[in-house]
Design a protein around this motif. Structure first.
Motif: not given
Length: 280
Positions: A181-185, A258-265, A267-271
């Motif tokens: 839930g934390q990673l999703e948020y 990492l850039s913001p778009p790369e960073s969000r990716k 996080v999603l890989r961690m998820l």
């Protein structure tokens, strides 16, 4: 649109400062204690005791007052200062909390734990419990931390940028469901208009802020102050030369992150690595 009020220094003692602000806001609105109680659904005598300094109340009533008066986050920040005064929290953090409430932008670097402004309730509870809080005090601090997230909401919310060491995302909660839930948020909030998230990969190696969490607060008068913290102590930094040295170290990390778009990716890989079913 609510106007963010600066935390000005009238009463120096946090509990008295909190009570003073409550009285001022109510009298400016023209409410009696009974009218305030009727409008918010609490016994009016509670507000009287809060204004007299007999009690500071709980985070839920303070959040309701913030909403009623159109002061997002101000009263909750003052409440935390008052609670900190009661429990003898560190003086340096009291000053930081007051400044955070009036900052126009916030920049941050995290070594191992997500900043409170981006935490879910489950994450906050586990982190605060690990620090020794329990029972009613733990419940109140979790509620207060969740209320502080309102600082990032609304049209006049401050800009918030955080650089997260990869270690932050490699240190999960014991409760797998809460961690998911934390990673999703985090993935959701990273898409917000005023929140920017960077991930600093392990591959960067040793850098100028190893072992140090740091916040930079841009204040309405144009000054920038910093709050640096390690595992043992924190320090509010207001001297210009020291703040500039920390900013140079921060800027160097931002260039490596990492850039913001790369960073969000990221996080999603961690998820994707976290089981959907906590029992798995």
């Amino acid at each position: 649109m609510p106007t963010r009020r600066a935390v000005t220094g009238r009463s120096r003692e946090p509990r008295a400062r909190f009570a003073e602000e409550l009285r001022l806001l109510r009298t400016q609105r023209g409410d009696s204690l009974r009218q305030l109680g009727e409008r918010l659904g609490w016994d009016w005598s509670l507000f009287g005791k809060m204004e007299n300094g007999e009690t500071v109340g709980g985070p839920e009533v303070v959040q309701a007052l913030d909403q009623h008066y159109g002061t997002p986050g101000l009263l909750l920040a003052l409440w935390e200062l008052a609670v900190s005064d009661q429990t003898q929290f560190r003086e340096r953090y009291r000053r930081y909390m007051a400044l955070e409430a009036e900052a126009t932008s916030l920049w941050h670097f995290a070594v191992s734990v997500l900043p409170g402004l981006l935490q879910t309730a489950g994450y906050a509870r586990e982190v605060l419990a690990a620090g020794g809080l329990k029972g009613e005090e733990l419940d109140q601090q979790v509620e207060a931390r969740m209320g502080r997230r309102e600082l990032l909401e609304g049209d006049d919310a401050p800009l918030f940028r955080t650089i997260l060491s990869e270690a932050v995302l490699r240190t999960p909660l014991r409760d797998v469901g809460e961690w998911r839930g934390q990673l999703e948020y985090l993935g959701e909030v990273a898409e917000g208009p005023n929140v920017t998230v960077h991930v600093l990969p392990f591959s960067v190696g040793v850098h100028g802020l190893v072992g140090t969490d740091v916040w930079f607060l841009r204040l309405p008068d144009g000054r920038t102050v910093a709050y640096a913290e390690n595992a043992y102590r924190g320090e509010l930094v207001e001297e210009n030369g020291s703040v500039e040295r920390l900013q140079r170290a921060y800027d160097a990390l931002r260039d490596l992150a990492l850039s913001p778009p790369e960073s969000r990716k990221f996080v999603l890989r961690m998820l994707e690595e976290v089981p959907c079913d906590p029992s798995n």
